[in-house]
Design an enzyme around this catalytic site. Structure first.
Site, PDB file in Angstrom:
ATOM      1  N   GLN A  12       0.835  -1.195   0.000  1.00 60.03           N
ATOM      2  CA  GLN A  12       0.000   0.000   0.000  1.00 60.03           C
ATOM      3  C   GLN A  12       0.872   1.247   0.000  1.00 60.03           C
ATOM      4  O   GLN A  12       1.973   1.263   0.541  1.00 60.03           O
ATOM      5  CB  GLN A  12      -0.936  -0.018   1.199  1.00 60.03           C
ATOM      6  N   SER A  92       5.588  -5.043   2.784  1.00 60.52           N
ATOM      7  CA  SER A  92       4.311  -5.189   3.483  1.00 60.52           C
ATOM      8  C   SER A  92       3.395  -6.145   2.726  1.00 60.52           C
ATOM      9  O   SER A  92       3.724  -7.317   2.541  1.00 60.52           O
ATOM     10  CB  SER A  92       3.671  -3.816   3.680  1.00 60.52           C
ATOM     11  N   LEU A  93       2.253  -5.672   2.235  1.00 61.78           N
ATOM     12  CA  LEU A  93       1.346  -6.504   1.452  1.00 61.78           C
ATOM     13  C   LEU A  93       2.071  -7.188   0.303  1.00 61.78           C
ATOM     14  O   LEU A  93       1.728  -8.313  -0.088  1.00 61.78           O
ATOM     15  CB  LEU A  93       0.212  -5.642   0.899  1.00 61.78           C
ATOM     16  N   ARG A 117      -7.250 -10.219   5.378  1.00 63.39           N
ATOM     17  CA  ARG A 117      -6.252  -9.374   6.046  1.00 63.39           C
ATOM     18  C   ARG A 117      -6.747  -7.936   6.110  1.00 63.39           C
ATOM     19  O   ARG A 117      -6.702  -7.284   7.160  1.00 63.39           O
ATOM     20  CB  ARG A 117      -4.935  -9.453   5.296  1.00 63.39           C
ATOM     21  N   HIS A 198       1.380  -2.005  10.920  1.00 65.64           N
ATOM     22  CA  HIS A 198       2.705  -2.456  11.362  1.00 65.64           C
ATOM     23  C   HIS A 198       3.057  -1.888  12.739  1.00 65.64           C
ATOM     24  O   HIS A 198       4.175  -1.431  12.981  1.00 65.64           O
ATOM     25  CB  HIS A 198       3.772  -2.099  10.325  1.00 65.64           C
ATOM     26  N   GLN A 245       4.160 -10.067  10.846  1.00 68.10           N
ATOM     27  CA  GLN A 245       4.333  -8.908   9.973  1.00 68.10           C
ATOM     28  C   GLN A 245       3.306  -7.814  10.268  1.00 68.10           C
ATOM     29  O   GLN A 245       3.586  -6.622  10.125  1.00 68.10           O
ATOM     30  CB  GLN A 245       4.219  -9.361   8.512  1.00 68.10           C
TER      31      GLN A 245
END
Length: 311
Positions: A12, A92-93, A117, A198, A245
């Site tokens: 993102q 991340s993603l 998620r 996060h 994560q």
């Protein structure tokens, strides 16, 4: 052929509205990938990406499947052409796209997972409201200490030298902005996100999402996967890694430096935008950097002599 090639998959923060539209029109394999995702999601993902509206596509439960699908579709084009890479890396993603590319999880399984998620992250954000901000002009140790000195603020993304994203409560982020500027930060930029990703504020997502991750079918990767969470090559235990994560910082800068030092000297960004390439350039200026995000950049990579043997 490019030696030491790392495929990088964005998360993102990448451009979303319009992403993949020209590739869908030009490449049947991309359109097929969108259709597969739409069948899992129960809505027309291509129409959402092409037309928005932006406010809807900004929702993390919708953004995440969209980003995954565009990245995997582009990877499929490279795979069809015979491109070979040595490491898959995600921000991340983007780790889900990287795991699909590495052969650790199927695309359809990943679509289902990232939708859940996003849903659980939204729930956690409503329970623990917060946000994120990019601190520009302070090095990593200074930002880490800044967060340690303020309640409700944590490092979230170590992106490149002088660029660290922090997550936190609204009050914590206001204090962090003031103190960061006092310490010499050039800018502190609030990010248009729906939660403090996060960070420990995402902990309400762990239990429900953990069950979903453990129900998925996982495989040992066919190609090496390097985690920006653990800073290691990972071969299994992906549910635990991806769960951790959610509440841990993304160490993208450290991952890039580690891989470059190990001999991986070319980085190809696969997905919308060019954010990751810029971060690599600031972290290891000597690396070779390319990207594929649309028809034009796909053609550029296909015509690049460094990739001739791969194609």
């Amino acid at each position: 052929m490019v030696a030491g090639l790392v495929l990088m998959f964005p998360g993102q923060g990448s451009q979303v509205v319009g992403m993949g539209a020209d590739l869908c029109a030009a490449e049947p394999l991309v359109r097929q990938t969108f259709n597969e995702a739409s069948a899992v999601l129960g809505y027309d993902l291509e129409a959402l990406c092409t037309s928005g509206p932006a406010q809807l596509l900004a929702r993390t439960d919708l953004t995440q499947p969209a980003l995954l699908t565009v990245s995997v579709a582009i990877h499929r084009l490279l795979e069809e052409e015979g491109v070979r890479f040595e490491v898959a890396l995600g921000h991340s993603l983007g780790e889900y796209s990287a795991l699909v590319a590495a052969g650790a999880v199927s695309f359809l399984e990943a679509v289902r997972l990232v939708r859940r998620r996003g849903e659980e992250m939204l729930v956690a954000a409503k329970e623990n409201p917060g946000g994120m901000a990019a601190v520009i002009g302070l090095e990593e140790p200074a930002v880490v200490q800044l967060c340690a000195d303020i309640d409700g603020v944590w490092p979230a993304n170590f992106n490149s030298p002088g660029q660290t994203v922090v997550s936190g409560t609204p009050d914590g982020l206001r204090v962090a902005e003031e103190r960061a500027k006092d310490l010499g930060a050039r800018r502190v930029i609030p990010l248009a996100v729906s939660g403090a990703f996060h960070s420990p504020l995402m902990e309400p997502a762990l239990a429900p999402y953990g069950g979903e991750l453990r129900k998925a079918t996982w495989h040992n990767p066919a190609t090496r996967f390097f985690s920006t969470c653990s800073l290691a090559f990972e071969e299994d235990a992906f549910p635990d890694l991806l769960l951790r994560q959610l509440v841990s910082p993304v160490r993208f800068m450290q991952a890039v430096k580690h891989l470059y030092a190990a001999g991986y000297d070319a980085f190809l960004e696969v997905g919308p935008g060019d954010v990751l390439g810029g971060l690599v350039r600031r972290s290891v200026p000597e690396a070779a950097i390319s990207r594929i995000s649309d028809v034009q950049t796909l053609a550029a990579v296909r015509n690049d002599k460094r990739y001739t043997e791969a194609f």
